[in-house]
Design a protein around this motif. Structure first.
Motif, mmCIF file in Angstrom:
data_model
loop_
_atom_site.group_PDB
_atom_site.id
_atom_site.type_symbol
_atom_site.label_atom_id
_atom_site.label_comp_id
_atom_site.label_asym_id
_atom_site.label_seq_id
_atom_site.Cartn_x
_atom_site.Cartn_y
_atom_site.Cartn_z
ATOM 1 N N ALA A 108 -4.825 -2.226 -6.233
ATOM 2 C CA ALA A 108 -4.397 -2.009 -4.847
ATOM 3 C C ALA A 108 -2.895 -2.151 -4.831
ATOM 4 O O ALA A 108 -2.320 -2.825 -5.683
ATOM 5 N N GLY A 109 -2.254 -1.530 -3.831
ATOM 6 C CA GLY A 109 -0.800 -1.603 -3.745
ATOM 7 C C GLY A 109 -0.184 -0.262 -4.089
ATOM 8 O O GLY A 109 -0.888 0.734 -4.283
ATOM 9 N N ALA A 110 1.148 -0.229 -4.147
ATOM 10 C CA ALA A 110 1.851 1.032 -4.381
ATOM 11 C C ALA A 110 3.289 0.765 -4.776
ATOM 12 O O ALA A 110 3.731 -0.394 -4.797
ATOM 13 N N ILE A 162 8.284 13.257 -3.389
ATOM 14 C CA ILE A 162 6.920 13.569 -3.826
ATOM 15 C C ILE A 162 6.067 12.304 -3.783
ATOM 16 O O ILE A 162 6.406 11.280 -4.384
ATOM 17 N N ASP A 163 4.956 12.397 -3.049
ATOM 18 C CA ASP A 163 3.957 11.323 -3.018
ATOM 19 C C ASP A 163 2.879 11.723 -4.022
ATOM 20 O O ASP A 163 2.079 12.620 -3.751
ATOM 21 N N ASP A 164 2.885 11.052 -5.181
ATOM 22 C CA ASP A 164 1.943 11.459 -6.235
ATOM 23 C C ASP A 164 0.810 10.449 -6.383
ATOM 24 O O ASP A 164 0.411 10.090 -7.491
ATOM 25 N N ALA A 165 0.287 10.018 -5.229
ATOM 26 C CA ALA A 165 -0.795 9.027 -5.216
ATOM 27 C C ALA A 165 -1.951 9.434 -6.133
ATOM 28 O O ALA A 165 -2.528 8.580 -6.811
ATOM 29 N N HIS A 166 -2.281 10.737 -6.155
ATOM 30 C CA HIS A 166 -3.457 11.169 -6.924
ATOM 31 C C HIS A 166 -3.109 11.755 -8.289
ATOM 32 O O HIS A 166 -4.010 12.135 -9.042
ATOM 33 N N GLY A 214 3.977 6.284 -5.710
ATOM 34 C CA GLY A 214 2.686 6.268 -6.405
ATOM 35 C C GLY A 214 1.881 5.096 -5.882
ATOM 36 O O GLY A 214 2.439 4.169 -5.286
ATOM 37 N N THR A 215 0.566 5.145 -6.059
ATOM 38 C CA THR A 215 -0.266 4.039 -5.554
ATOM 39 C C THR A 215 -1.053 3.404 -6.692
ATOM 40 O O THR A 215 -1.289 4.014 -7.728
ATOM 41 N N PHE A 216 -1.455 2.154 -6.470
ATOM 42 C CA PHE A 216 -2.291 1.454 -7.464
ATOM 43 C C PHE A 216 -3.766 1.466 -7.059
ATOM 44 O O PHE A 216 -4.611 0.928 -7.752
ATOM 45 N N SER A 248 0.852 -1.198 0.000
ATOM 46 C CA SER A 248 0.000 0.000 0.000
ATOM 47 C C SER A 248 0.884 1.243 0.000
ATOM 48 O O SER A 248 2.086 1.172 0.301
ATOM 49 N N GLY A 249 0.256 2.387 -0.290
ATOM 50 C CA GLY A 249 0.984 3.649 -0.254
ATOM 51 C C GLY A 249 1.429 3.997 1.161
ATOM 52 O O GLY A 249 2.477 4.598 1.367
ATOM 53 N N TYR A 250 0.604 3.615 2.118
ATOM 54 C CA TYR A 250 0.954 3.862 3.525
ATOM 55 C C TYR A 250 2.263 3.136 3.852
ATOM 56 O O TYR A 250 3.180 3.705 4.453
ATOM 57 N N HIS A 251 2.345 1.868 3.442
ATOM 58 C CA HIS A 251 3.590 1.111 3.659
ATOM 59 C C HIS A 251 4.770 1.800 2.957
ATOM 60 O O HIS A 251 5.867 1.878 3.508
ATOM 61 N N ALA A 252 4.553 2.242 1.723
ATOM 62 C CA ALA A 252 5.651 2.816 0.928
ATOM 63 C C ALA A 252 6.199 4.068 1.618
ATOM 64 O O ALA A 252 7.412 4.231 1.768
ATOM 65 N N ASN A 253 5.296 4.956 2.069
ATOM 66 C CA ASN A 253 5.751 6.190 2.714
ATOM 67 C C ASN A 253 6.521 5.903 4.000
ATOM 68 O O ASN A 253 7.560 6.503 4.269
ATOM 69 N N LEU A 254 5.986 4.958 4.795
ATOM 70 C CA LEU A 254 6.671 4.607 6.040
ATOM 71 C C LEU A 254 8.042 3.998 5.757
ATOM 72 O O LEU A 254 9.020 4.269 6.469
HETATM 73 C C1 LIG Z 1 -1.451 11.305 -0.951
HETATM 74 C C2 LIG Z 1 -1.680 9.893 -0.472
HETATM 75 N N1 LIG Z 1 -0.615 9.150 -0.165
HETATM 76 C C3 LIG Z 1 -0.746 7.884 0.263
HETATM 77 C C4 LIG Z 1 -1.984 7.309 0.387
HETATM 78 C C5 LIG Z 1 -2.066 5.908 0.870
HETATM 79 O O1 LIG Z 1 -2.153 5.033 -0.206
HETATM 80 P P1 LIG Z 1 -2.785 3.591 -0.008
HETATM 81 O O2 LIG Z 1 -4.270 3.770 -0.033
HETATM 82 O O3 LIG Z 1 -2.253 2.797 -1.135
HETATM 83 O O4 LIG Z 1 -2.304 3.123 1.325
HETATM 84 C C6 LIG Z 1 -3.131 8.050 0.044
HETATM 85 C C7 LIG Z 1 -4.502 7.513 0.113
HETATM 86 O O5 LIG Z 1 -4.898 6.496 0.461
HETATM 87 C C8 LIG Z 1 -2.972 9.368 -0.389
HETATM 88 O O6 LIG Z 1 -4.045 10.114 -0.687
#
Ligand SMILES: Cc1ncc(COP(=O)(O)O)c(C=O)c1O
Length: 397
Positions: A249-251, A208-212, A240-242, A112-118
């Motif tokens: 799902a995933g990142a 840069i977290d470009d999730a969106h 980036g996130t999937f 997940s993106g949460y995992h990636a950022n951490l």
């Molecule tokens: C900017 C941003 N970074 C990270 C996340 C986390 O990504 P993920 O849902 O894959 O955990 C989100 C949203 O969920 C997000 O909006």
């Protein structure tokens, strides 16, 4: 919801804590409610303005077929951490494809993106370092900074001059600058090029977290970094996130090979978690191919964004400045926002009400998100209904 079980006797301090939490939620109209969504509601996509499935890929038959094939071949789960036996040839192929797509030397896939950022900040930042974060960065980035034990400094939203002043005054051993590419609750885009210039001048590392943004904005859907012509020299850390435009799902994290190797070796949320399921990995690969091959999805979405903004302006509905699919209508008061969200729901529209602590106090909003599954008529129906409800709210005492 009652479970029918006998009440568990809690230690008094915990019972008091629960009471305090419930009291705070109730007085500020901050109770969150989940509404189970049935598969049949896919048919209602026309009135769903809540999803981050910006390109409409989550229900695409090619993603579904890739998911089914991978689950049949590899099983439902990955079975272990990527460092044990959870890493498959699907993950390896996706990492190569992502590195190529983003123009980075190497990419790492995460659950997940949460995992990636951490993992990124956990692996690279230390107690004596400082992380300068835009005031509106996503909660997962704040948690990543706090867990890294580096000093957290917040700069004014999208303000490179404020950032420069803070960086100039800092004596930290190592400095990171962290920003969303597209801000998740506001929809505006970070001034990535200016952030990169300021970061370089102060010898700071830009993340840069470009999730969106990935898949949606920039040339070929390569996100906010590409929109500002920033490669890995300017933005060494990219996430980036999937789960959003990729419809899965995933990142992933991407950047220079030595940085990614450090994240792989030292990122605790890379090592100590089960690897992304093969089915989701296969779906992300199918999505990436579509993102590259079907630019019409982005063009259609851009047309809808223009259409929505013009229709809202004509109706006198205030919308925050945003050129992305995230189109927030500021309401201010959380109770009023909830009333509007409920009224929209009664009319069959799903529009999320965003309240503190997700956004600062007094800035509750309706977060409208547009997707490539919508058409102009869907947007018109939403604007018409919203206009009527806002007028009625305005007239009510
Ligand atoms: C900017 C941003 N970074 C990270 C996340 C986390 O990504 P993920 O849902 O894959 O955990 C989100 C949203 O969920 C997000 O909006």
């Amino acid at each position: 919801m009652s479970t029918g079980h006998a009440t568990v006797k809690l230690p008094i301090p915990l019972a008091n804590r629960l009471q305090a939490l419930a009291g705070a939620r109730n007085t500020a109209a901050l109770v969150r409610v989940r509404r189970p969504r049935g598969a049949a509601q896919r048919a209602l996509a026309a009135r769903n303005f809540a999803s981050n499935d910006y390109l409409g890929l989550s229900t695409d038959r090619r993603l579904r077929a890739a998911t089914v094939r991978a689950a049949a071949a590899y099983g439902a789960g990955s079975g272990a951490s990527a460092l044990v036996c959870g890493y498959t040839d699907l993950h390896a192929a996706l990492e190569l494809e992502l590195a190529d797509f983003t123009g980075r030397s190497r990419a790492l896939v995460f659950p997940s993106g949460y995992h990636a950022n951490l993992a990124v900040l956990g692996a690279l930042a230390r107690r004596r370092d400082a992380v300068f974060a835009d005031r509106l960065v996503h909660a997962s980035l704040i948690d990543a900074i706090v867990l890294s034990r580096a000093r957290l400094r917040r700069y004014a939203h999208r303000d490179p001059a404020a950032l420069a002043a803070q960086l100039g005054a800092s004596r930290a051993a190592l400095k990171f600058v962290v920003s969303d590419g597209v801000f998740s609750m506001d929809g505006d885009i970070a001034p990535v090029r200016d952030l990169a210039r300021v970061a370089r001048r102060h010898d700071a590392v830009l993340f840069i977290d470009d999730a969106h943004g990935l898949g949606v904005i920039g040339p070929g859907g390569r996100g906010a970094v590409d929109l500002h012509a920033c490669g890995e020299a300017e933005v060494p850390l990219l996430v980036g996130t999937f789960g959003k435009a990729f419809g899965a799902a995933g990142a992933f994290a991407a950047g220079p090979a030595d940085l990614m190797e450090a994240v792989l070796q030292h990122g605790r949320t890379y090592a100590y978690t089960t690897a992304l399921a093969p089915a989701a990995t296969a779906a992300a690969r199918a999505a990436l191919a579509i993102i590259r091959e079907e630019p019409w999805r982005r063009a259609h979405l851009a047309g809808l964004i223009d259409h929505f903004r013009a229709a809202a302006a004509a109706a006198g509905i205030g919308v925050l400045p945003s050129s992305t699919p995230i189109q927030p209508v500021p309401v201010g008061d959380a109770r009023r926002a909830l009333r509007l969200g409920d009224a929209l729901c009664e009319r069959g529209f799903n529009v999320p009400v965003i309240r503190p602590p997700t956004v600062p106090a007094g800035t509750a909003r309706l977060r409208i998100s547009l997707t490539a599954r919508h058409c102009a008529t869907d947007v018109d129906a939403l604007v018409e209904t919203l206009d009527e409800l806002l007028r009625r709210e305005g007239a009510s005492p």
